[in-house]
Design a protein around this motif. Structure first.
Motif, PDB file in Angstrom:
ATOM      1  N   UNK A  53      -4.084  -0.588   0.876  1.00 20.56           N
ATOM      2  CA  UNK A  53      -2.649  -0.562   0.582  1.00 20.56           C
ATOM      3  C   UNK A  53      -2.406  -0.044  -0.834  1.00 20.56           C
ATOM      4  N   UNK A  54      -3.200  -0.507  -1.787  1.00 17.52           N
ATOM      5  CA  UNK A  54      -3.033  -0.038  -3.167  1.00 17.52           C
ATOM      6  C   UNK A  54      -3.308   1.465  -3.290  1.00 17.52           C
ATOM      7  N   UNK A  55      -4.284   1.967  -2.540  1.00 16.89           N
ATOM      8  CA  UNK A  55      -4.573   3.406  -2.552  1.00 16.89           C
ATOM      9  C   UNK A  55      -3.416   4.189  -1.949  1.00 16.89           C
ATOM     10  N   UNK A  56      -2.841   3.685  -0.876  1.00 17.15           N
ATOM     11  CA  UNK A  56      -1.692   4.348  -0.258  1.00 17.15           C
ATOM     12  C   UNK A  56      -0.485   4.331  -1.181  1.00 17.15           C
ATOM     13  N   UNK A  57      -0.279   3.219  -1.883  1.00 13.18           N
ATOM     14  CA  UNK A  57       0.806   3.138  -2.866  1.00 13.18           C
ATOM     15  C   UNK A  57       0.591   4.177  -3.963  1.00 13.18           C
ATOM     16  N   UNK A  58      -0.639   4.279  -4.451  1.00 18.00           N
ATOM     17  CA  UNK A  58      -0.947   5.240  -5.529  1.00 18.00           C
ATOM     18  C   UNK A  58      -0.674   6.670  -5.070  1.00 18.00           C
ATOM     19  N   UNK A  59      -1.101   6.998  -3.858  1.00 17.20           N
ATOM     20  CA  UNK A  59      -0.854   8.350  -3.340  1.00 17.20           C
ATOM     21  C   UNK A  59       0.639   8.632  -3.202  1.00 17.20           C
ATOM     22  N   UNK A  60       1.372   7.675  -2.684  1.00 16.25           N
ATOM     23  CA  UNK A  60       2.815   7.853  -2.508  1.00 16.25           C
ATOM     24  C   UNK A  60       3.516   7.976  -3.858  1.00 16.25           C
ATOM     25  N   UNK A  61       3.116   7.155  -4.809  1.00 16.72           N
ATOM     26  CA  UNK A  61       3.720   7.222  -6.136  1.00 16.72           C
ATOM     27  C   UNK A  61       3.449   8.572  -6.784  1.00 16.72           C
ATOM     28  N   UNK A  62       2.213   9.006  -6.731  1.00 16.71           N
ATOM     29  CA  UNK A  62       1.858  10.308  -7.307  1.00 16.71           C
ATOM     30  C   UNK A  62       2.607  11.429  -6.610  1.00 16.71           C
ATOM     31  N   UNK A  63       2.754  11.348  -5.302  1.00 16.43           N
ATOM     32  CA  UNK A  63       3.488  12.355  -4.552  1.00 16.43           C
ATOM     33  C   UNK A  63       4.960  12.407  -4.934  1.00 16.43           C
ATOM     34  N   UNK A  64       5.478  11.282  -5.408  1.00 16.41           N
ATOM     35  CA  UNK A  64       6.879  11.211  -5.837  1.00 16.41           C
ATOM     36  C   UNK A  64       7.019  11.452  -7.333  1.00 16.41           C
ATOM     37  N   UNK A  65       5.899  11.797  -7.992  1.00 16.53           N
ATOM     38  CA  UNK A  65       5.952  12.041  -9.432  1.00 16.53           C
ATOM     39  C   UNK A  65       6.076  10.780 -10.261  1.00 16.53           C
TER      40      UNK A  65
ATOM     41  N   UNK B 257       1.046   2.771 -11.624  1.00 13.95           N
ATOM     42  CA  UNK B 257       1.061   1.499 -12.348  1.00 13.95           C
ATOM     43  C   UNK B 257       2.473   0.912 -12.436  1.00 13.95           C
ATOM     44  N   UNK B 258       3.481   1.725 -12.163  1.00 13.53           N
ATOM     45  CA  UNK B 258       4.862   1.253 -12.208  1.00 13.53           C
ATOM     46  C   UNK B 258       5.324   0.647 -10.887  1.00 13.53           C
ATOM     47  N   UNK B 259       4.432   0.632  -9.891  1.00  7.61           N
ATOM     48  CA  UNK B 259       4.753   0.093  -8.572  1.00  7.61           C
ATOM     49  C   UNK B 259       4.018  -1.238  -8.416  1.00  7.61           C
ATOM     50  N   UNK B 260       4.736  -2.246  -7.944  1.00  7.97           N
ATOM     51  CA  UNK B 260       4.169  -3.585  -7.805  1.00  7.97           C
ATOM     52  C   UNK B 260       4.016  -3.952  -6.339  1.00  7.97           C
ATOM     53  N   UNK B 261       2.828  -4.389  -5.972  1.00  5.97           N
ATOM     54  CA  UNK B 261       2.584  -4.895  -4.630  1.00  5.97           C
ATOM     55  C   UNK B 261       2.895  -6.391  -4.608  1.00  5.97           C
ATOM     56  N   UNK B 262       3.861  -6.760  -3.785  1.00  3.15           N
ATOM     57  CA  UNK B 262       4.225  -8.163  -3.613  1.00  3.15           C
ATOM     58  C   UNK B 262       3.774  -8.576  -2.216  1.00  3.15           C
ATOM     59  N   UNK B 263       2.861  -9.525  -2.149  1.00  4.22           N
ATOM     60  CA  UNK B 263       2.399 -10.049  -0.859  1.00  4.22           C
ATOM     61  C   UNK B 263       3.372 -11.134  -0.424  1.00  4.22           C
ATOM     62  N   UNK B 264       3.927 -10.988   0.749  1.00  2.00           N
ATOM     63  CA  UNK B 264       4.893 -11.968   1.240  1.00  2.00           C
ATOM     64  C   UNK B 264       4.127 -13.069   1.968  1.00  2.00           C
ATOM     65  N   UNK B 265       4.138 -14.234   1.346  1.00  2.00           N
ATOM     66  CA  UNK B 265       3.370 -15.358   1.875  1.00  2.00           C
ATOM     67  C   UNK B 265       4.228 -16.348   2.646  1.00  2.00           C
ATOM     68  N   UNK B 266       5.515 -16.075   2.730  1.00  2.00           N
ATOM     69  CA  UNK B 266       6.430 -17.009   3.406  1.00  2.00           C
ATOM     70  C   UNK B 266       5.966 -17.290   4.831  1.00  2.00           C
ATOM     71  N   UNK B 267       6.022 -18.545   5.183  1.00  2.00           N
ATOM     72  CA  UNK B 267       5.733 -19.039   6.528  1.00  2.00           C
ATOM     73  C   UNK B 267       4.318 -18.740   7.017  1.00  2.00           C
ATOM     74  N   UNK B 268       3.408 -18.407   6.117  1.00  2.41           N
ATOM     75  CA  UNK B 268       2.015 -18.143   6.500  1.00  2.41           C
ATOM     76  C   UNK B 268       1.170 -19.393   6.248  1.00  2.41           C
TER      77      UNK B 268
END
Length: 139
Positions: free
Chosen positions: A15-27, A31-42
């Motif tokens: 997921x972090x690699x996909x985020x990095x690719x998407x961020x780079x593709x968007x210029x 490091x400015x993108x934060x991964x928030x894991x949703x733990x609700x009801x788990x």
């Protein structure tokens, strides 16, 4: 996620690699993108796996559920309230969460401001804006 073959660390890395690719593709800087894991009801087991894999930012949608789940696991974790907040739960939310992402009305803003000041907290708030003026959405 009770599947014993699930590799949480590998999934997080992917997921972090996909985020990095998407961020780079968007210029953007990844490091400015934060991964928030949703733990609700788990159940705790998959949440503990995510923690062990290095995930430190989690989203919860209910104040009391988050307090019960995270009371003994707060060290080194950033918790974000991602669900709607009732004004009568503002005091507990300010005391417990690092970020409230769902500030959606003026009355809640006033209650939160009063609680933040009373508790001497430095809490991040995200204002939710209903730009489409859709009646079924908050903000």
């Amino acid at each position: 996620m009770s599947d014993a073959s699930f590799d949480c660390a590998a999934a997080r890395t992917d997921v972090l690699a996909r985020i990095a690719r998407a961020a780079q593709g968007a210029g953007r800087n990844p490091a400015d993108v934060t991964l928030v894991a949703v733990s609700k009801q788990q159940p705790w087991e998959p949440v503990a796996q995510a923690l062990a894999a290095g995930q430190t930012i989690f989203g919860e949608n209910r104040v009391q559920e988050a307090q019960a789940r995270w009371a003994e696991h707060r060290q080194g974790v950033e918790l974000r309230l991602i669900g709607p907040l009732q004004t009568n739960k503002a005091k507990d939310a300010v005391a417990f969460f690092d970020v409230i992402e769902t500030l959606d009305r003026e009355r809640l803003a006033k209650v939160l401001a009063d609680e933040i000041q009373a508790q001497g907290m430095a809490l991040r708030l995200y204002v939710q804006v209903n730009t489409g003026e859709e009646p079924q959405k908050a903000g």
